[in-house]
Design a protein around this motif. Sequence first.
Motif, PDB file in Angstrom:
ATOM      1  N   MET A  76       0.839  -1.166   0.000  1.00  0.00           N
ATOM      2  CA  MET A  76       0.000   0.000   0.000  1.00  0.00           C
ATOM      3  C   MET A  76       0.896   1.245   0.000  1.00  0.00           C
ATOM      4  N   LYS A  77       0.586   2.176  -0.862  1.00  0.00           N
ATOM      5  CA  LYS A  77       1.359   3.410  -0.961  1.00  0.00           C
ATOM      6  C   LYS A  77       0.953   4.364   0.161  1.00  0.00           C
ATOM      7  N   ARG A  78       1.942   5.015   0.742  1.00  0.00           N
ATOM      8  CA  ARG A  78       1.697   5.963   1.832  1.00  0.00           C
ATOM      9  C   ARG A  78       0.958   7.182   1.292  1.00  0.00           C
ATOM     10  N   VAL A  79      -0.086   7.586   1.989  1.00  0.00           N
ATOM     11  CA  VAL A  79      -0.876   8.750   1.613  1.00  0.00           C
ATOM     12  C   VAL A  79      -0.417   9.921   2.469  1.00  0.00           C
ATOM     13  N   SER A  80      -0.165  11.045   1.834  1.00  0.00           N
ATOM     14  CA  SER A  80       0.262  12.234   2.567  1.00  0.00           C
ATOM     15  C   SER A  80      -0.930  12.862   3.288  1.00  0.00           C
ATOM     16  N   LEU A  81      -0.701  13.204   4.529  1.00  0.00           N
ATOM     17  CA  LEU A  81      -1.715  13.902   5.325  1.00  0.00           C
ATOM     18  C   LEU A  81      -1.302  15.353   5.574  1.00  0.00           C
ATOM     19  N   SER A  82      -0.353  15.846   4.773  1.00  0.00           N
ATOM     20  CA  SER A  82       0.220  17.175   5.011  1.00  0.00           C
ATOM     21  C   SER A  82      -0.769  18.312   4.813  1.00  0.00           C
ATOM     22  N   HIS A  83      -1.886  18.054   4.162  1.00  0.00           N
ATOM     23  CA  HIS A  83      -2.893  19.107   3.967  1.00  0.00           C
ATOM     24  C   HIS A  83      -4.198  18.785   4.694  1.00  0.00           C
ATOM     25  N   ALA A  84      -4.161  17.817   5.580  1.00  0.00           N
ATOM     26  CA  ALA A  84      -5.369  17.425   6.321  1.00  0.00           C
ATOM     27  C   ALA A  84      -5.809  18.563   7.232  1.00  0.00           C
ATOM     28  N   PRO A  85      -7.105  18.718   7.456  1.00  0.00           N
ATOM     29  CA  PRO A  85      -7.589  19.769   8.352  1.00  0.00           C
ATOM     30  C   PRO A  85      -7.384  19.442   9.836  1.00  0.00           C
ATOM     31  N   CYS A  86      -6.936  18.231  10.131  1.00  0.00           N
ATOM     32  CA  CYS A  86      -6.740  17.794  11.523  1.00  0.00           C
ATOM     33  C   CYS A  86      -5.267  17.899  11.911  1.00  0.00           C
ATOM     34  N   PRO A  87      -4.936  18.634  12.988  1.00  0.00           N
ATOM     35  CA  PRO A  87      -3.546  18.746  13.432  1.00  0.00           C
ATOM     36  C   PRO A  87      -2.914  17.408  13.818  1.00  0.00           C
ATOM     37  N   VAL A  88      -3.698  16.476  14.337  1.00  0.00           N
ATOM     38  CA  VAL A  88      -3.164  15.156  14.688  1.00  0.00           C
ATOM     39  C   VAL A  88      -2.716  14.434  13.417  1.00  0.00           C
ATOM     40  N   ALA A  89      -3.532  14.491  12.370  1.00  0.00           N
ATOM     41  CA  ALA A  89      -3.182  13.846  11.109  1.00  0.00           C
ATOM     42  C   ALA A  89      -1.913  14.470  10.520  1.00  0.00           C
ATOM     43  N   ARG A  90      -1.798  15.787  10.562  1.00  0.00           N
ATOM     44  CA  ARG A  90      -0.602  16.444  10.036  1.00  0.00           C
ATOM     45  C   ARG A  90       0.628  16.071  10.854  1.00  0.00           C
ATOM     46  N   ALA A  91       0.480  16.023  12.174  1.00  0.00           N
ATOM     47  CA  ALA A  91       1.609  15.648  13.033  1.00  0.00           C
ATOM     48  C   ALA A  91       2.058  14.225  12.728  1.00  0.00           C
ATOM     49  N   LEU A  92       1.108  13.316  12.555  1.00  0.00           N
ATOM     50  CA  LEU A  92       1.449  11.932  12.237  1.00  0.00           C
ATOM     51  C   LEU A  92       2.091  11.816  10.860  1.00  0.00           C
ATOM     52  N   ASP A  93       1.738  12.703   9.953  1.00  0.00           N
ATOM     53  CA  ASP A  93       2.369  12.716   8.635  1.00  0.00           C
ATOM     54  C   ASP A  93       3.860  13.020   8.768  1.00  0.00           C
ATOM     55  N   VAL A  94       4.222  13.844   9.744  1.00  0.00           N
ATOM     56  CA  VAL A  94       5.618  14.242   9.943  1.00  0.00           C
ATOM     57  C   VAL A  94       6.381  13.220  10.778  1.00  0.00           C
ATOM     58  N   ILE A  95       5.802  12.745  11.871  1.00  0.00           N
ATOM     59  CA  ILE A  95       6.550  11.900  12.817  1.00  0.00           C
ATOM     60  C   ILE A  95       5.826  10.616  13.180  1.00  0.00           C
ATOM     61  N   GLY A  96       4.874  10.196  12.385  1.00  0.00           N
ATOM     62  CA  GLY A  96       3.978   9.129  12.774  1.00  0.00           C
ATOM     63  C   GLY A  96       4.513   7.720  12.863  1.00  0.00           C
ATOM     64  N   ASP A  97       5.553   7.378  12.103  1.00  0.00           N
ATOM     65  CA  ASP A  97       5.994   5.988  12.194  1.00  0.00           C
ATOM     66  C   ASP A  97       6.848   5.790  13.453  1.00  0.00           C
ATOM     67  N   TRP A  98       6.849   4.584  13.965  1.00  0.00           N
ATOM     68  CA  TRP A  98       7.504   4.345  15.248  1.00  0.00           C
ATOM     69  C   TRP A  98       9.004   4.497  15.181  1.00  0.00           C
ATOM     70  N   TRP A  99       9.638   4.200  14.034  1.00  0.00           N
ATOM     71  CA  TRP A  99      11.086   4.400  13.955  1.00  0.00           C
ATOM     72  C   TRP A  99      11.424   5.871  14.160  1.00  0.00           C
ATOM     73  N   SER A 100      10.663   6.753  13.535  1.00  0.00           N
ATOM     74  CA  SER A 100      10.935   8.189  13.674  1.00  0.00           C
ATOM     75  C   SER A 100      10.780   8.640  15.120  1.00  0.00           C
ATOM     76  N   LEU A 101       9.744   8.176  15.781  1.00  0.00           N
ATOM     77  CA  LEU A 101       9.548   8.548  17.192  1.00  0.00           C
ATOM     78  C   LEU A 101      10.685   8.023  18.065  1.00  0.00           C
ATOM     79  N   LEU A 102      11.162   6.827  17.777  1.00  0.00           N
ATOM     80  CA  LEU A 102      12.280   6.282  18.556  1.00  0.00           C
ATOM     81  C   LEU A 102      13.580   7.023  18.268  1.00  0.00           C
ATOM     82  N   ILE A 103      13.782   7.460  17.035  1.00  0.00           N
ATOM     83  CA  ILE A 103      14.947   8.287  16.708  1.00  0.00           C
ATOM     84  C   ILE A 103      14.878   9.602  17.468  1.00  0.00           C
TER      85      ILE A 103
END
Length: 148
Positions: free
Chosen positions: A1-28
């Motif tokens: 499945m191709k990753r869908v960008s949430l960078s223009h979503a009206p929800c701040p949670v969705a936009r935040a997850l678009d930037v740092i949402g995967d667990w590797w990024s959070l652990l880094i």
Amino acid sequence: MKRVSLSHAPCPVARALDVIGDWWSLLIIRDAIEGVRRFSAFQSSLGIAKGMLATRLRALIERGIMTQAPASDGSAYRDYVLTPKGQALHLVIAALRQWGEEELYETDEAHSVLVDKHDSLPVAPLILRSADGRTLYWSDTQVQRVGD
């Protein structure tokens, strides 16, 4: 499945997850908050493949969460450091940590804990507060759109 960008979503949670949402990024980000700076140190700490780590670090740099700087020891290496935008994620990581401590460990199970450098005492639980200082629970809040 191709990753869908949430960078223009009206929800701040969705936009935040678009930037740092995967667990590797959070652990880094967690490791960077704890002082890890070198590629090899991130790899060693996380047990992540070099290619995966390089991809995640590149994405965090592109999104303004981290930057590269000359090595603090003067060597030819480059350090990965959090930008102010990345440093602001400390509260998010602390909240995830506290939730994990409270919900995912048995009472006597070994785990790490966040402490105040000043006195080595555990950090008090984070509490959501209203503008007038009242404690807010999940049922006390609602989402309201702005700018419509």
